[in-house]
Design a protein around this motif. Structure first.
Motif, PDB file in Angstrom:
ATOM      1  N   HIS A 100       0.817  -1.234   0.000  1.00  0.00           N
ATOM      2  CA  HIS A 100       0.000   0.000   0.000  1.00  0.00           C
ATOM      3  C   HIS A 100       0.838   1.267   0.000  1.00  0.00           C
ATOM      4  O   HIS A 100       0.301   2.358  -0.162  1.00  0.00           O
ATOM      5  N   ARG A 101       2.137   1.135   0.216  1.00  0.00           N
ATOM      6  CA  ARG A 101       2.953   2.320   0.521  1.00  0.00           C
ATOM      7  C   ARG A 101       2.930   3.340  -0.600  1.00  0.00           C
ATOM      8  O   ARG A 101       2.602   4.508  -0.389  1.00  0.00           O
ATOM      9  N   ASP A 102       3.325   2.903  -1.788  1.00  0.00           N
ATOM     10  CA  ASP A 102       3.442   3.875  -2.880  1.00  0.00           C
ATOM     11  C   ASP A 102       2.110   4.556  -3.164  1.00  0.00           C
ATOM     12  O   ASP A 102       2.042   5.774  -3.352  1.00  0.00           O
ATOM     13  N   ALA A 103       1.067   3.748  -3.199  1.00  0.00           N
ATOM     14  CA  ALA A 103      -0.257   4.309  -3.502  1.00  0.00           C
ATOM     15  C   ALA A 103      -0.680   5.307  -2.427  1.00  0.00           C
ATOM     16  O   ALA A 103      -1.200   6.387  -2.720  1.00  0.00           O
ATOM     17  N   ARG A 104      -0.434   4.951  -1.169  1.00  0.00           N
ATOM     18  CA  ARG A 104      -0.834   5.853  -0.076  1.00  0.00           C
ATOM     19  C   ARG A 104      -0.043   7.143  -0.127  1.00  0.00           C
ATOM     20  O   ARG A 104      -0.598   8.238   0.043  1.00  0.00           O
ATOM     21  N   ILE A 105       1.247   7.033  -0.391  1.00  0.00           N
ATOM     22  CA  ILE A 105       2.082   8.243  -0.460  1.00  0.00           C
ATOM     23  C   ILE A 105       1.624   9.126  -1.611  1.00  0.00           C
ATOM     24  O   ILE A 105       1.493  10.348  -1.474  1.00  0.00           O
ATOM     25  N   ASP A 106       1.371   8.516  -2.765  1.00  0.00           N
ATOM     26  CA  ASP A 106       0.880   9.300  -3.912  1.00  0.00           C
ATOM     27  C   ASP A 106      -0.441   9.983  -3.560  1.00  0.00           C
ATOM     28  O   ASP A 106      -0.657  11.158  -3.879  1.00  0.00           O
ATOM     29  N   GLU A 107      -1.293   9.226  -2.904  1.00  0.00           N
ATOM     30  CA  GLU A 107      -2.606   9.773  -2.546  1.00  0.00           C
ATOM     31  C   GLU A 107      -2.454  10.991  -1.632  1.00  0.00           C
ATOM     32  O   GLU A 107      -3.096  12.021  -1.824  1.00  0.00           O
ATOM     33  N   LEU A 108      -1.587  10.848  -0.646  1.00  0.00           N
ATOM     34  CA  LEU A 108      -1.424  11.948   0.317  1.00  0.00           C
ATOM     35  C   LEU A 108      -0.739  13.149  -0.319  1.00  0.00           C
ATOM     36  O   LEU A 108      -1.119  14.300  -0.045  1.00  0.00           O
TER      37      LEU A 108
ATOM     38  N   ASP B 226      -1.611  18.601  -1.957  1.00  0.00           N
ATOM     39  CA  ASP B 226      -0.998  19.499  -2.947  1.00  0.00           C
ATOM     40  C   ASP B 226       0.522  19.550  -2.858  1.00  0.00           C
ATOM     41  O   ASP B 226       1.124  20.603  -2.959  1.00  0.00           O
ATOM     42  N   LEU B 227       1.098  18.401  -2.654  1.00  0.00           N
ATOM     43  CA  LEU B 227       2.557  18.361  -2.569  1.00  0.00           C
ATOM     44  C   LEU B 227       3.166  17.529  -3.693  1.00  0.00           C
ATOM     45  O   LEU B 227       4.385  17.332  -3.750  1.00  0.00           O
ATOM     46  N   LYS B 228       2.328  17.064  -4.600  1.00  0.00           N
ATOM     47  CA  LYS B 228       2.812  16.142  -5.634  1.00  0.00           C
ATOM     48  C   LYS B 228       3.914  16.779  -6.478  1.00  0.00           C
ATOM     49  O   LYS B 228       4.881  16.111  -6.833  1.00  0.00           O
TER      50      LYS B 228
ATOM     51  N   LEU C  34      -0.261   8.755   7.087  1.00  0.00           N
ATOM     52  CA  LEU C  34       0.207   7.549   6.383  1.00  0.00           C
ATOM     53  C   LEU C  34      -0.588   6.328   6.843  1.00  0.00           C
ATOM     54  O   LEU C  34      -1.011   5.512   6.035  1.00  0.00           O
ATOM     55  N   VAL C  35      -0.727   6.228   8.141  1.00  0.00           N
ATOM     56  CA  VAL C  35      -1.561   5.161   8.670  1.00  0.00           C
ATOM     57  C   VAL C  35      -2.838   5.846   9.126  1.00  0.00           C
ATOM     58  O   VAL C  35      -2.792   6.762   9.921  1.00  0.00           O
ATOM     59  N   ARG C  36      -3.959   5.436   8.618  1.00  0.00           N
ATOM     60  CA  ARG C  36      -5.209   6.178   8.867  1.00  0.00           C
ATOM     61  C   ARG C  36      -5.710   5.909  10.271  1.00  0.00           C
ATOM     62  O   ARG C  36      -6.679   5.211  10.482  1.00  0.00           O
TER      63      ARG C  36
END
Lengths: 278, 328, 292
Positions: free
Chosen positions: B122-130, B135-137, B162-164
């Motif tokens: 889940h890491r990459d997807a969660r980081i991308d999502e956040l 607005d930090l992409k 990161l962890v909900r």
């Protein structure tokens, strides 16, 4: 000049205050000075008989040779790093710009710390030598001339301070805000190998001895050893030669150092500024 | 519904040194009772030194209380502090806490994702999502010192998400930000609550921030909660009602008395003043009476020039409440 | 349990990666690091040149002064990290305000601390290898490999025992509240007793009796005694040197193993226990980080 001195003394007083606020730190620093000389004292005890033939000039006394050399080298080391470390400390504490904006600029701050280091090192030198002579049997000349000894100490301190200022200029030129500054580090390396801090100069390969005579520490250590071990004053030709050579280095390094740091400050003002951004 | 945070009589005492060997106890938190519901944005408002940070640290399991009881997400705050810590997130006042300047924005999040035990898949997807959410992409490969303080604070918030975890503690999240940065962070706080349903406990000494963000606000002073309610109810409690000042054409003396009688008789009108060229009326709520007031004035042939309404702010409430306890 | 261990390991790896990124981002420092080791070995070599005409007899440690001191460097670098670094790392976590964030993660109390120590591990552990290499390649150090497994055992014991002492030192940050001051456990041990009495540069027989006895209380003395007997060519395994060796009926190597093992078994668990107690105390007092 009087105002500048007063401002510098204020900064020196701050250092004293810090020591009084954290007395344990001060006590431990004192102990550390004794220990670091003590280590080399024992090394010299081990190798005394082997070094004697190379130290005829000093009566074959490797112990006194080592103790005096290490002690003055340590003092010089603390002053050598002082300008750059002072800038770095003030920079990361976000005080550098405040210091720079006052009448005498950063100079009062740096010189103030030098005054403190000078006084502290002087006291520690005397304390370690007295302890060495009384408790550890280090042999110094009983009639050693104090004025030449003090003269060497002052000029040597100012010489390495000048070199340190050149290094401090790199704080701005090379943006070395953390870690070790390469010029002072490089000087330290060369000094440790080539200036006879830990061993007689005759050990150094002949082909590399030219490096030895390019370093101010060589003249300082040679001179201070002549004064303290042999009791030779400035009337002695070797001592005088060492003193005058050191004096020349002192003038050159101070001039270069002051110029470099001022230049560095002007560069910084024109560029990214002196303070931490954000 | 069971509150997610429920504490009773929480006390925290620190020893403050006042000499080489002397010290005296200081109650940073002095008997606090609090219930916070799931999904709420709850504000802790108080001056510096009121005990806000101490209180949230106790609720987050980072500080052991000296007295009182409490449960966070059903876990006891004394016995189960490790479980509490594993279930909550926290953002410090300084954006740079936990942010490594030698790692890029993304690398910082990758580091904490592992430490917080976010599953690898889940890491990459969660980081991308956040990064997108906050607005930090566009800055993911930038160094933290090259982005603004507001962005670094958003990075800190991203790390906390990161962890909900169901509860997020924000300790003065905008205190070191400029107006634009602070506004952006506030918008994201609301968004986090709305989109993820996370319970947010927010400490602030910016009264307007509490007013804008929080469903309920507790006013903390000298370690005690002196008021805890929604802003509307806090106003009502203080008997400070919304008021309106209507500037109008000249009203004769007799007409003043007649108009006053009509207005004061209206339901929900709390108070009313009719003068020669103005009418002041306060209502509970004002919105329900203002139309009728204006109708009455028009019916009496009084020209209306302007209508201004005044809501007592949370600042007034705060200052009044705190000052009534002896502060200046 | 397996999952937990896997999680701790994954966190340690990511800490190590982070510390390596930070370490390698200061390229100048990396060069200086390399040259520092060369410099230290050079100074020792130059000192050894004074004995060129008449070899130094270090019985029972052979006669090669460079090898003698290089082994001292090896133990020094390990100790510098394991004993000297923990307190500084805990201080860094405190002043950086990150202890709270680490406690809010599922990792154990020790993992962040050990992870951050990795910077020193990168800095110092390879210096052990570099010292041995420089000494052997450039400066005439000679090593005997006949007792290599035993030598590795002693290295492992000194590594663990100094780590235990380092943890005790680190725990004082919270337990004894040494926030601003130099930490005395580390200072007294590392910077005074070890520096003077462990014998990095000289056999401890050079020291006055009182310092030799003081040296009996540190693991370094035994590790160096053993390593030098085992690795320096001509090292003697039977002649007793240390005060405790004279008191006990065993061979010197046996004494060294027993004492070092005992120190490890005491220091390591004690260090872990004190460190955890320190964190719990800080949690009670509200002194986990400087952000209060």
């Amino acid at each position: 000049m009087k105002r500048f001195l007063r401002a510098s003394l204020s900064f020196a007083w701050l250092e004293l205050k810090a020591l009084r606020f954290y007395p344990v730190n001060g006590a431990l620093q004192v102990v550390q000075s004794f220990v670091s000389v003590g280590i080399w004292f024992f090394v010299s005890l081990l190798l005394n008989d082997f070094a004697a033939p190379d130290l005829a000039e000093f009566g074959g006394d490797f112990v006194a040779y080592m103790v005096v050399g290490v002690l003055f080298f340590q003092n010089a080391g603390s002053v050598l790093n002082l300008p750059q470390q002072s800038l770095a400390t003030a920079f990361w504490d976000k005080r550098l710009e405040v210091y720079h904006s006052q009448r005498h600029g950063i100079w009062a701050y740096v010189v103030g710390r030098l005054i403190w280091a000078f006084a502290y090192n002087a006291v520690m030198t005397v304390a370690v030598l007295v302890f060495g002579v009384l408790a550890a049997g280090v042999r110094l000349d009983p009639g050693l001339p104090l004025l030449p000894a003090f003269g060497f100490y002052v000029v040597f301190t100012l010489t390495v301070f000048g070199i340190g200022l050149i290094g401090a200029g790199n704080f701005f030129f090379l943006e070395i805000k953390q870690g070790r500054e390469p010029l002072t580090w490089g000087v330290n390396i060369l000094v440790r190998i080539f200036s006879g801090v830990y061993y007689p100069l005759s050990i150094i390969p002949v082909g590399l001895r030219w490096v030895t005579w390019c370093l101010p520490h060589t003249y300082a250590l040679q001179g201070v050893r002549l004064v303290m071990i042999n009791g030779a004053g400035l009337e002695n030709a070797d001592t005088l030669r060492a003193f005058l050579s050191l004096l020349a280095f002192c003038v050159a390094s101070l001039m270069a150092g002051i110029w470099m740091l001022n230049r560095g400050l002007r560069n910084a003002e024109a560029g990214n500024g002196i303070a931490v951004v954000g | 519904m069971t509150p997610v945070i429920s504490v009773q009589g929480l006390v925290k005492t620190f020893r403050v040194r006042d000499g080489l060997l002397r010290s005296h106890p200081f109650n940073a938190v002095d008997g606090v009772d609090l219930d916070i519901s799931s999904g709420e944005v709850f504000g802790l408002l108080g001056r510096n030194g009121a005990g806000k940070t101490t209180l949230i640290k106790m609720m987050a399991g980072l500080l052991r209380p000296d007295d009182g009881t409490g449960r966070v997400l059903g876990h006891d705050i004394y016995r189960d502090h490790k479980r509490i810590r594993a279930s909550v997130s926290l953002v410090a006042p300084t954006a740079d806490v936990g942010t490594d300047n030698n790692l890029t924005v993304r690398q910082n999040l990758e580091f904490w994702a592992v430490v917080y035990d976010l599953e690898r898949e889940h890491r990459d997807a969660r980081i991308d999502e956040l990064l997108t959410f906050l607005d930090l992409k566009a800055y993911e490969h930038h160094w933290p010192m090259s982005i603004s303080a507001g962005m670094r604070q958003r990075l800190a918030i991203a790390r906390s998400l990161l962890v909900r975890n169901p509860i997020l503690f924000l300790d003065e999240p905008t205190v070191k930000l400029d107006a634009a940065g602070a506004q952006a962070v506030r918008a994201f706080i609301r968004k986090i609550n709305q989109d993820f349903g996370i319970t947010i406990v927010l400490t602030t000494h910016f009264i307007f921030e509490a007013e804008r963000l929080c469903d309920r606000v507790a006013i903390l002073d000298r370690g005690k909660i002196i008021s805890c309610d929604s802003v509307t109810n806090l106003r009502r409690h203080l008997q400070r009602y919304d008021a309106s000042e209507i500037v109008c054409g000249e009203i004769g003396e007799d007409l003043c008395r007649e108009v006053h009688g009509r207005l004061i008789a209206l339901p929900n009108v709390v108070s009313c003043t009719v003068e020669r060229d103005r009418v002041e009326v306060s209502g509970d709520p004002l919105a329900s009476v203002l139309f009728d007031v204006l109708k009455i004035l028009r019916a009496h042939g009084i020209d209306i020039h302007s209508v201004d309404t005044d809501e007592p702010s949370l600042e007034e409430i705060f200052l009044t409440t705190v000052n009534s306890r002896g502060h200046v | 349990m397996i999952q937990r261990l896997r999680r701790e390991w994954a966190s340690l790896v990511v800490f190590s990666k982070r510390e390596f990124i930070i370490w390698s981002s200061y390229r100048m420092n990396a060069w200086m690091w390399f040259l520092d080791v060369l410099l230290n070995t050079t100074v020792v070599f130059m000192l050894s040149l004074m004995t060129r005409d008449s070899p130094l007899d270090f019985a029972p440690y052979g006669s090669n002064y460079v090898t003698f001191v290089v082994l001292g460097f090896c133990v020094h670098y390990i100790s510098w990290t394991n004993l000297g670094d923990p307190f500084k790392r805990v201080a860094r976590i405190y002043w950086g305000g990150t202890m709270d964030l680490f406690l809010l993660s599922p990792v154990s109390y020790l993992t962040p601390f050990m992870g951050i120590m990795f910077r020193s591990v990168i800095d110092d552990y390879p210096r052990v290898v570099l010292s041995l290499a420089f000494g052997g390649v450039f400066f005439g150090a000679a090593y005997s490999a006949s007792q290599l497994p035993l030598a590795v055992l002693f290295l492992a014991l000194i590594l663990l025992s100094t780590l235990g002492i380092g943890l005790i030192s680190a725990s004082s940050f919270y337990l004894l509240n040494f926030k601003q001051n130099t930490e005395p456990v580390r200072f007294l041990l590392q910077d005074v007793i070890v520096a003077l009495a462990a014998g990095y540069y000289y056999p401890i027989t050079v020291l006055p009796r009182s310092l030799q006895v003081l040296g009996s209380f540190i693991p370094h003395t035994y590790a160096l005694d053993a390593l030098r007997r085992l690795v320096v060519p001509g090292g003697n395994l039977t002649t007793k040197v240390l005060p405790l060796q004279h008191l006990l009926p065993w061979t010197p190597i046996t004494t060294d193993i027993v004492v070092l093992t005992a120190m490890t078994l005491i220091a390591l668990p004690l260090g872990v226990w004190m460190y955890v107690r320190g964190i719990e105390k800080a949690r009670r007092q509200g002194t986990l980080t400087r952000w209060q």
